[in-house]
Design a protein around this motif. Structure first.
Motif, PDB file in Angstrom:
ATOM      1  N   ILE A 268     -54.307   1.235  -9.849  1.00  0.00           N
ATOM      2  CA  ILE A 268     -54.933   0.925 -10.912  1.00  0.00           C
ATOM      3  C   ILE A 268     -56.074  -0.190 -10.609  1.00  0.00           C
ATOM      4  O   ILE A 268     -57.212  -0.011 -11.232  1.00  0.00           O
ATOM      5  CB  ILE A 268     -53.969   0.077 -11.917  1.00  0.00           C
ATOM      6  CG1 ILE A 268     -52.873   1.130 -12.627  1.00  0.00           C
ATOM      7  CG2 ILE A 268     -54.616  -0.780 -13.116  1.00  0.00           C
ATOM      8  CD1 ILE A 268     -51.861   0.264 -13.304  1.00  0.00           C
ATOM      9  N   VAL A 269     -55.929  -1.188  -9.870  1.00  0.00           N
ATOM     10  CA  VAL A 269     -56.871  -2.070  -9.410  1.00  0.00           C
ATOM     11  C   VAL A 269     -58.084  -1.236  -8.787  1.00  0.00           C
ATOM     12  O   VAL A 269     -59.181  -1.771  -9.050  1.00  0.00           O
ATOM     13  CB  VAL A 269     -56.459  -3.064  -8.576  1.00  0.00           C
ATOM     14  CG1 VAL A 269     -57.518  -4.120  -7.852  1.00  0.00           C
ATOM     15  CG2 VAL A 269     -55.492  -4.160  -9.254  1.00  0.00           C
ATOM     16  N   TYR A 270     -57.756  -0.448  -8.057  1.00  0.00           N
ATOM     17  CA  TYR A 270     -58.769   0.331  -7.247  1.00  0.00           C
ATOM     18  C   TYR A 270     -59.631   1.399  -8.082  1.00  0.00           C
ATOM     19  O   TYR A 270     -60.842   1.794  -7.995  1.00  0.00           O
ATOM     20  CB  TYR A 270     -58.395   0.861  -5.922  1.00  0.00           C
ATOM     21  CG  TYR A 270     -58.536  -0.142  -4.993  1.00  0.00           C
ATOM     22  CD1 TYR A 270     -59.782  -0.386  -4.253  1.00  0.00           C
ATOM     23  CD2 TYR A 270     -57.466  -0.891  -4.485  1.00  0.00           C
ATOM     24  CE1 TYR A 270     -60.010  -1.394  -3.610  1.00  0.00           C
ATOM     25  CE2 TYR A 270     -57.834  -2.017  -3.540  1.00  0.00           C
ATOM     26  CZ  TYR A 270     -59.071  -2.167  -3.091  1.00  0.00           C
ATOM     27  OH  TYR A 270     -59.077  -3.287  -2.372  1.00  0.00           O
ATOM     28  N   CYS A 271     -58.999   1.895  -8.955  1.00  0.00           N
ATOM     29  CA  CYS A 271     -59.528   2.679 -10.100  1.00  0.00           C
ATOM     30  C   CYS A 271     -60.524   1.814 -10.963  1.00  0.00           C
ATOM     31  O   CYS A 271     -61.809   2.298 -11.162  1.00  0.00           O
ATOM     32  CB  CYS A 271     -58.566   3.246 -11.044  1.00  0.00           C
ATOM     33  SG  CYS A 271     -57.619   4.943 -10.544  1.00  0.00           S
ATOM     34  N   LEU A 272     -60.273   0.719 -11.163  1.00  0.00           N
ATOM     35  CA  LEU A 272     -61.140  -0.488 -11.681  1.00  0.00           C
ATOM     36  C   LEU A 272     -62.176  -0.755 -10.845  1.00  0.00           C
ATOM     37  O   LEU A 272     -63.492  -0.738 -11.497  1.00  0.00           O
ATOM     38  CB  LEU A 272     -60.387  -1.736 -12.402  1.00  0.00           C
ATOM     39  CG  LEU A 272     -59.466  -1.439 -13.492  1.00  0.00           C
ATOM     40  CD1 LEU A 272     -58.710  -2.925 -13.545  1.00  0.00           C
ATOM     41  CD2 LEU A 272     -60.039  -1.210 -14.725  1.00  0.00           C
ATOM     42  N   TYR A 273     -61.961  -0.856  -9.812  1.00  0.00           N
ATOM     43  CA  TYR A 273     -62.806  -1.175  -8.702  1.00  0.00           C
ATOM     44  C   TYR A 273     -63.948  -0.138  -8.593  1.00  0.00           C
ATOM     45  O   TYR A 273     -65.370  -0.241  -8.632  1.00  0.00           O
ATOM     46  CB  TYR A 273     -62.384  -1.369  -7.275  1.00  0.00           C
ATOM     47  CG  TYR A 273     -63.140  -1.064  -6.177  1.00  0.00           C
ATOM     48  CD1 TYR A 273     -64.102  -2.126  -5.850  1.00  0.00           C
ATOM     49  CD2 TYR A 273     -63.384  -0.037  -5.376  1.00  0.00           C
ATOM     50  CE1 TYR A 273     -65.207  -2.278  -4.880  1.00  0.00           C
ATOM     51  CE2 TYR A 273     -64.197   0.099  -4.182  1.00  0.00           C
ATOM     52  CZ  TYR A 273     -65.016  -0.996  -3.984  1.00  0.00           C
ATOM     53  OH  TYR A 273     -65.934  -0.788  -2.748  1.00  0.00           O
ATOM     54  N   ILE A 274     -63.484   1.310  -8.691  1.00  0.00           N
ATOM     55  CA  ILE A 274     -64.509   2.548  -8.725  1.00  0.00           C
ATOM     56  C   ILE A 274     -65.244   2.393  -9.873  1.00  0.00           C
ATOM     57  O   ILE A 274     -66.452   2.641  -9.860  1.00  0.00           O
ATOM     58  CB  ILE A 274     -63.508   3.961  -8.432  1.00  0.00           C
ATOM     59  CG1 ILE A 274     -62.964   4.005  -6.866  1.00  0.00           C
ATOM     60  CG2 ILE A 274     -64.465   5.059  -8.828  1.00  0.00           C
ATOM     61  CD1 ILE A 274     -62.197   5.022  -6.768  1.00  0.00           C
ATOM     62  N   ALA A 275     -64.657   2.278 -11.056  1.00  0.00           N
ATOM     63  CA  ALA A 275     -65.392   2.311 -12.235  1.00  0.00           C
ATOM     64  C   ALA A 275     -66.578   1.192 -12.140  1.00  0.00           C
ATOM     65  O   ALA A 275     -67.563   1.457 -12.826  1.00  0.00           O
ATOM     66  CB  ALA A 275     -64.401   2.035 -13.158  1.00  0.00           C
ATOM     67  N   MET A 276     -66.210  -0.014 -11.632  1.00  0.00           N
ATOM     68  CA  MET A 276     -67.161  -1.051 -11.482  1.00  0.00           C
ATOM     69  C   MET A 276     -68.268  -0.620 -10.475  1.00  0.00           C
ATOM     70  O   MET A 276     -69.464  -1.151 -10.824  1.00  0.00           O
ATOM     71  CB  MET A 276     -66.614  -2.582 -11.349  1.00  0.00           C
ATOM     72  CG  MET A 276     -65.654  -3.060 -12.362  1.00  0.00           C
ATOM     73  SD  MET A 276     -64.611  -4.523 -11.825  1.00  0.00           S
ATOM     74  CE  MET A 276     -65.930  -5.359 -11.048  1.00  0.00           C
ATOM     75  N   THR A 277     -67.975  -0.088  -9.522  1.00  0.00           N
ATOM     76  CA  THR A 277     -68.982   0.297  -8.519  1.00  0.00           C
ATOM     77  C   THR A 277     -69.856   1.521  -9.376  1.00  0.00           C
ATOM     78  O   THR A 277     -71.230   1.376  -9.088  1.00  0.00           O
ATOM     79  CB  THR A 277     -68.160   1.128  -7.521  1.00  0.00           C
ATOM     80  OG1 THR A 277     -67.416   0.086  -6.976  1.00  0.00           O
ATOM     81  CG2 THR A 277     -69.363   1.675  -6.335  1.00  0.00           C
ATOM     82  N   PHE A 278     -69.330   2.451 -10.113  1.00  0.00           N
ATOM     83  CA  PHE A 278     -70.270   3.284 -10.918  1.00  0.00           C
ATOM     84  C   PHE A 278     -71.243   2.551 -11.941  1.00  0.00           C
ATOM     85  O   PHE A 278     -72.286   3.065 -11.807  1.00  0.00           O
ATOM     86  CB  PHE A 278     -69.428   4.319 -11.441  1.00  0.00           C
ATOM     87  CG  PHE A 278     -69.018   5.423 -10.480  1.00  0.00           C
ATOM     88  CD1 PHE A 278     -69.939   6.196  -9.779  1.00  0.00           C
ATOM     89  CD2 PHE A 278     -67.782   5.894 -10.457  1.00  0.00           C
ATOM     90  CE1 PHE A 278     -69.812   7.050  -8.787  1.00  0.00           C
ATOM     91  CE2 PHE A 278     -67.542   6.871  -9.586  1.00  0.00           C
ATOM     92  CZ  PHE A 278     -68.327   7.581  -8.756  1.00  0.00           C
ATOM     93  N   ALA A 279     -70.624   1.520 -12.528  1.00  0.00           N
ATOM     94  CA  ALA A 279     -71.068   0.788 -13.490  1.00  0.00           C
ATOM     95  C   ALA A 279     -72.326  -0.116 -12.840  1.00  0.00           C
ATOM     96  O   ALA A 279     -73.420  -0.308 -13.737  1.00  0.00           O
ATOM     97  CB  ALA A 279     -69.950  -0.296 -14.318  1.00  0.00           C
TER      98      ALA A 279
END
Length: 166
Positions: free
Chosen positions: A102-113
């Motif tokens: 979950i945390v790393y999915c958020l990390y990936i989303a923030m990276t794309f953002a």
């Protein structure tokens, strides 16, 4: 079951044969606060004496508490092989991997953002090697502890009187 005061260290745990040790809960809470402080402080303060020698004790506290809890778990099971029984072991692994995922999915989303790209090499480093991002090493550290702890437990228990400690 009586309600434990903040100053009581042990309490019967709903009629079971083990006691809740409140100091463990207090140590975990303290370590959580230290982790939050470490990650929220500005870079200029991270070399401060208190940060280096007090707040950075968070991970060692978590490892010691985990080791203690694992030892109590093995003691309650009465046999070391119960530790490796697939359903319980799998459950422990899943309980660790889901929050990590979950945390790393958020990390990936923030990276794309932030307009950055994610390469396969970066995903590999994040999910399989846990070598990307702050704290990513902790998951593999805990999984290794889970795998090797029973061996350490047996050695320490067998040779305790000879002073064998790691």
């Amino acid at each position: 079951m009586k309600c434990g005061s903040p100053f009581s260290f042990m309490e019967d745990n709903m009629g079971t044969n083990f006691k809740r040790i409140y100091i463990i809960d207090y140590l975990k809470a303290l370590a959580i606060i230290f982790v939050i402080l470490i990650h929220s402080l500005p870079e200029s303060t991270k070399s401060n004496f208190i940060v280096v020698y007090v707040f950075r004790m968070a991970v060692p506290i978590f490892i010691l508490v985990s080791g203690y809890n694992y030892a109590m778990s093995i003691t309650r099971k009465k046999h070391i092989s119960a530790w490796y029984a697939w359903p319980q072991f799998f459950k422990k692994i899943v309980e660790l991997i889901i929050p990590f995922f979950i945390v790393y999915c958020l990390y990936i989303a923030m990276t794309f953002a932030n307009g950055q790209s994610i390469t396969l090499r970066r995903l590999y480093r994040v999910f399989l090697l846990a070598t990307y991002g702050q704290g990513s090493y902790y998951l593999l550290l805990i999984i290794r502890l889970m795998v090797f702890f029973p061996l350490f437990y047996i050695i320490i228990k067998r040779y305790r009187e000879k002073g064998v400690l790691f």
